[in-house]
Design a protein around this motif. Sequence first.
Motif, PDB file in Angstrom:
ATOM      1  N   ASN A  39       1.083  -0.852   0.007  1.00 30.67           N
ATOM      2  CA  ASN A  39      -0.253   0.189  -0.182  1.00 30.67           C
ATOM      3  C   ASN A  39       0.838   1.785  -0.042  1.00 30.67           C
ATOM      4  OD1 ASN A  39      -2.157  -1.668  -0.139  1.00 30.67           O
ATOM      5  ND2 ASN A  39      -2.815  -1.202   2.103  1.00 30.67           N
ATOM      6  N   ASP A  40       2.441   1.221   0.670  1.00 28.07           N
ATOM      7  CA  ASP A  40       2.294   2.787   0.641  1.00 28.07           C
ATOM      8  C   ASP A  40       3.632   2.489  -0.079  1.00 28.07           C
ATOM      9  OD1 ASP A  40       4.207   0.862   1.578  1.00 28.07           O
ATOM     10  OD2 ASP A  40       4.955   1.355   3.424  1.00 28.07           O
ATOM     11  N   THR A  41       4.300   1.543  -1.002  1.00 29.28           N
ATOM     12  CA  THR A  41       5.243   2.209  -2.125  1.00 29.28           C
ATOM     13  C   THR A  41       4.060   1.826  -3.993  1.00 29.28           C
ATOM     14  OG1 THR A  41       4.671  -0.396  -2.346  1.00 29.28           O
ATOM     15  CG2 THR A  41       6.541   1.132  -1.055  1.00 29.28           C
ATOM     16  N   ILE A  42       2.824   1.728  -3.719  1.00 28.83           N
ATOM     17  CA  ILE A  42       1.869   2.013  -5.280  1.00 28.83           C
ATOM     18  C   ILE A  42       2.356   2.761  -5.577  1.00 28.83           C
ATOM     19  CG2 ILE A  42      -0.166   3.653  -3.489  1.00 28.83           C
ATOM     20  CD1 ILE A  42      -1.936   1.470  -5.652  1.00 28.83           C
ATOM     21  N   GLU A  43       2.779   4.182  -5.136  1.00 24.89           N
ATOM     22  CA  GLU A  43       2.532   5.350  -6.291  1.00 24.89           C
ATOM     23  C   GLU A  43       4.051   4.978  -6.716  1.00 24.89           C
ATOM     24  OE1 GLU A  43       2.224   8.950  -4.271  1.00 24.89           O
ATOM     25  OE2 GLU A  43       0.117   8.669  -3.920  1.00 24.89           O
ATOM     26  N   LYS A  44       4.969   4.109  -6.204  1.00 31.22           N
ATOM     27  CA  LYS A  44       6.164   3.726  -6.437  1.00 31.22           C
ATOM     28  C   LYS A  44       6.339   3.025  -8.060  1.00 31.22           C
ATOM     29  CE  LYS A  44       8.218   6.805  -3.742  1.00 31.22           C
ATOM     30  NZ  LYS A  44       8.982   8.276  -4.269  1.00 31.22           N
ATOM     31  N   ILE A  45       5.075   2.835  -8.111  1.00 28.53           N
ATOM     32  CA  ILE A  45       4.885   1.410  -9.404  1.00 28.53           C
ATOM     33  C   ILE A  45       5.366   1.559 -10.901  1.00 28.53           C
ATOM     34  CG2 ILE A  45       3.179  -0.097 -10.682  1.00 28.53           C
ATOM     35  CD1 ILE A  45       2.176  -0.482  -7.536  1.00 28.53           C
ATOM     36  N   ILE A  46       4.973   3.035 -11.283  1.00 28.97           N
ATOM     37  CA  ILE A  46       5.086   3.233 -12.336  1.00 28.97           C
ATOM     38  C   ILE A  46       6.738   3.861 -12.846  1.00 28.97           C
ATOM     39  CG2 ILE A  46       4.645   5.302 -14.169  1.00 28.97           C
ATOM     40  CD1 ILE A  46       1.362   5.284 -13.225  1.00 28.97           C
ATOM     41  N   PRO A  47       7.383   4.487 -11.851  1.00 24.38           N
ATOM     42  CA  PRO A  47       8.493   5.264 -11.752  1.00 24.38           C
ATOM     43  C   PRO A  47       9.295   3.835 -12.058  1.00 24.38           C
ATOM     44  CG  PRO A  47       7.800   6.915 -10.251  1.00 24.38           C
ATOM     45  CD  PRO A  47       5.965   5.593 -10.748  1.00 24.38           C
ATOM     46  N   LEU A  48       9.245   3.015 -10.864  1.00 23.69           N
ATOM     47  CA  LEU A  48       9.563   1.893 -11.004  1.00 23.69           C
ATOM     48  C   LEU A  48       9.650   0.996 -12.751  1.00 23.69           C
ATOM     49  CD1 LEU A  48      11.445  -0.548 -10.629  1.00 23.69           C
ATOM     50  CD2 LEU A  48       9.474  -1.384  -8.947  1.00 23.69           C
ATOM     51  N   PHE A  49       8.212   1.353 -13.349  1.00 19.95           N
ATOM     52  CA  PHE A  49       8.722   0.436 -14.759  1.00 19.95           C
ATOM     53  C   PHE A  49       9.205   1.363 -15.763  1.00 19.95           C
ATOM     54  CE2 PHE A  49       5.635   0.633 -18.855  1.00 19.95           C
ATOM     55  CZ  PHE A  49       5.937   0.100 -19.167  1.00 19.95           C
ATOM     56  N   ALA A  50       9.781   2.746 -15.234  1.00 25.01           N
ATOM     57  CA  ALA A  50      10.212   3.713 -16.271  1.00 25.01           C
ATOM     58  C   ALA A  50      11.682   3.803 -15.942  1.00 25.01           C
ATOM     59  CB  ALA A  50      10.216   5.413 -15.643  1.00 25.01           C
ATOM     60  N   GLN A  51      12.219   2.632 -14.628  1.00 26.01           N
ATOM     61  CA  GLN A  51      13.556   2.371 -14.913  1.00 26.01           C
ATOM     62  C   GLN A  51      13.963   0.992 -15.129  1.00 26.01           C
ATOM     63  OE1 GLN A  51      14.394   2.038 -10.767  1.00 26.01           O
ATOM     64  NE2 GLN A  51      13.769   4.623  -9.781  1.00 26.01           N
ATOM     65  N   ILE A  52      12.741   0.000 -15.588  1.00 29.96           N
ATOM     66  CA  ILE A  52      13.564  -0.762 -16.091  1.00 29.96           C
ATOM     67  C   ILE A  52      13.315  -1.028 -17.963  1.00 29.96           C
ATOM     68  CG2 ILE A  52      12.036  -3.390 -15.883  1.00 29.96           C
ATOM     69  CD1 ILE A  52      11.265  -3.188 -13.410  1.00 29.96           C
ATOM     70  N   VAL A  53      12.519   0.574 -18.119  1.00 29.01           N
ATOM     71  CA  VAL A  53      12.398   0.304 -19.603  1.00 29.01           C
ATOM     72  C   VAL A  53      13.739   1.403 -20.065  1.00 29.01           C
ATOM     73  CG1 VAL A  53      11.381   2.037 -21.737  1.00 29.01           C
ATOM     74  CG2 VAL A  53       9.634   1.169 -19.897  1.00 29.01           C
TER      75      VAL A  53
END
Length: 677
Positions: free
Chosen positions: A368-382
């Motif tokens: 719950n407390d990392t939900i807003e970090k998902i898309i930035p992490l996806f950008a890093q993986i890209v």
Amino acid sequence: MPQEIKITNEEIQYAEQLLLPIGKTFDAERRDFIRNFNTIDLQAVPGGGKTTALLAKLLILERKLPFGTGSGILVLSHTNAAIDEIKEKIQAYCPRLFSYPNFIGTIQSFVDIFLAIPFYISKYKKKPIRIDNEIYDEKIKACVDKIWLHRFNLSNDTNKKVAHIKNNNEGLFYDVRFQFSNGIRLVKKLNGDVLEIKKPRGNARNYCDYSQQEKQEVCRWFLEFKKTILKSGILHFDDAYFLADVYLNKIPGIKTILQKRFAFVFVDEMQDMDTHQYNLLENIFYDEGNSVSKIQRIGDKNQAIYNSVKATDIWQDRPEILRLNGSQRLSKPIADIVKKFALYNDDTFDIVGRNECTIKPHILVFENDTIEKIIPLFAQIVRKNNLANSEKPIKVVCWNTEWSDDADLQDTTKLRLEDYYKGFKKEKGKPKQDYDNLKSYLLYYEKKQTLESLRKNILNAFLKILRLENINTTDDRSYTKKKLIDFIYNTDVQKYDELNLNLYKWSIGITQEKTNEVWSSIKAYTPTLLAIFNKTISESLDFINNASRDMRVEKTENLALTNHYIEDGLKIEITSVHAVKGQTHCATLYLESFYKKGYGNYESERLRNQFVGAQTVTETLATVKNSHDLIKQSTKMAYVGFSRPTDLLCIAVHKERFEKLLSDINRDEWEIIEVKK
């Protein structure tokens, strides 16, 4: 039926040169389809190139036109976008295909032109004014607002009951449809249940439903009401299918004429057809196997999510099925995952990923407390995989997007797209033909190279003003754009020239982003327009001045920016799974979302067996109420969402669900990454 058609290798090479990249050729699967002119189904996997194979067949067939029998080709799809794609890619090379006796269009346009409008004219001796859901709802609203004027020679008691229903269940008036099934009956929406009149509940202690006779009287009112709307020339899209059914029943020879007109019928995206569309096409062009037409249905039953995702599929297989199992879009690692989520996967089904990429699909485990970090992490993986500069788009998708209830929005156990990305705002779709206020006509229009779409929008706004003021033609019908222009020209040429000059100035002004100035100018001009009809502004005042009734009134540029995550030049669109159906991405992040209760609430719960490599959807699960349907719906949605990317697929799953259900997942197939704070 034309003589037997044979396709040579040289003809296929001609199509390859026009449709494929240099050096690419059609493989054996696609050549088999291009050469086949029997009544068949073509089932194609995501990225299988089914539309390209169909275009190749059409390019080759066009060179054999006209057929000796005088027959032609019918090509149907579900959306205008699909038809526009066909025209864009091949119309320049095969102009004969886009003229008589051939027809290329949507299923709706086919039904309107060949069935509904001819029957309407034969019955009412005039053309329908418009077949369109928006103006139909507007017409219903106008009648409901003045419902006491429509008595239909029924008793005052019946009229009071109708008024009571109006005050407590106004939506019913918009939902009533005619349906033809061994006679005409009233139903609540097409393919829905027979219209059942119920007394709206008031005080529960004193509640007493209407008697059977009272219900029949009220039903008679709705029957006359619906007939009046139909006769007025304002039709719902559903009405076209009703008229088509009546036409085919009363004049069965129409079916024979259509079969002789179209020797070959190609229906693309067949899985998107609704029940009434499916049944109509089967009745005309399959005709229980007796049709002289050859109909080929093309699509992917696993991707049936048009508008809403349904558990029940109406597409029943033909005896002869061809398959395109090779996917030019998907890599082998992604294809091996996606095929586990296919509902229809018999012994002949496979997905062979032919895109040369070795990146494993990722599962991003969040809390719950990392939900807003998902898309930035996806950008890093890209970025890590050197995909940031791809020409293909990079997108984040989710099945369910917004909450209608604030209580759900505050519930951390329920997640939708706006919970993952706070800036998300659901797009309102393509421009419509009609809006609730004048300003919306100036804000929402098709962006084209010419001013024509703006001119049409402004004229449509004037037509709405005339309808609101009850200004009709001499035969008591609503004005069309052509009839309005013709009337003004014949009445006063100077006023005609003034209107044309204004339309040009207003259109230019909107392109220069002077929308408010144009709005003020049109408001100032409207009394001049109405004076031509000896009228003044009355019923249309609120429509002209109010800019808030239509929720779409906002800057589209701001909306576009809201639904994007932008980081150091990398732009990632945030959208729904429905919005990306048919698209190809470089990388896709799929966010699981809450959808009803029953056998779990999220994709990771309902599809846990597919994630770990086992088949889940079996009839034994039907012992849990609705669970079987929910699993099928979730499977279709995941199949579409997971099959968009060429290189990178990421799926976000909550840590609690992952550890409980997916901890033994095959890590040779999946890369598991925990989302850090």
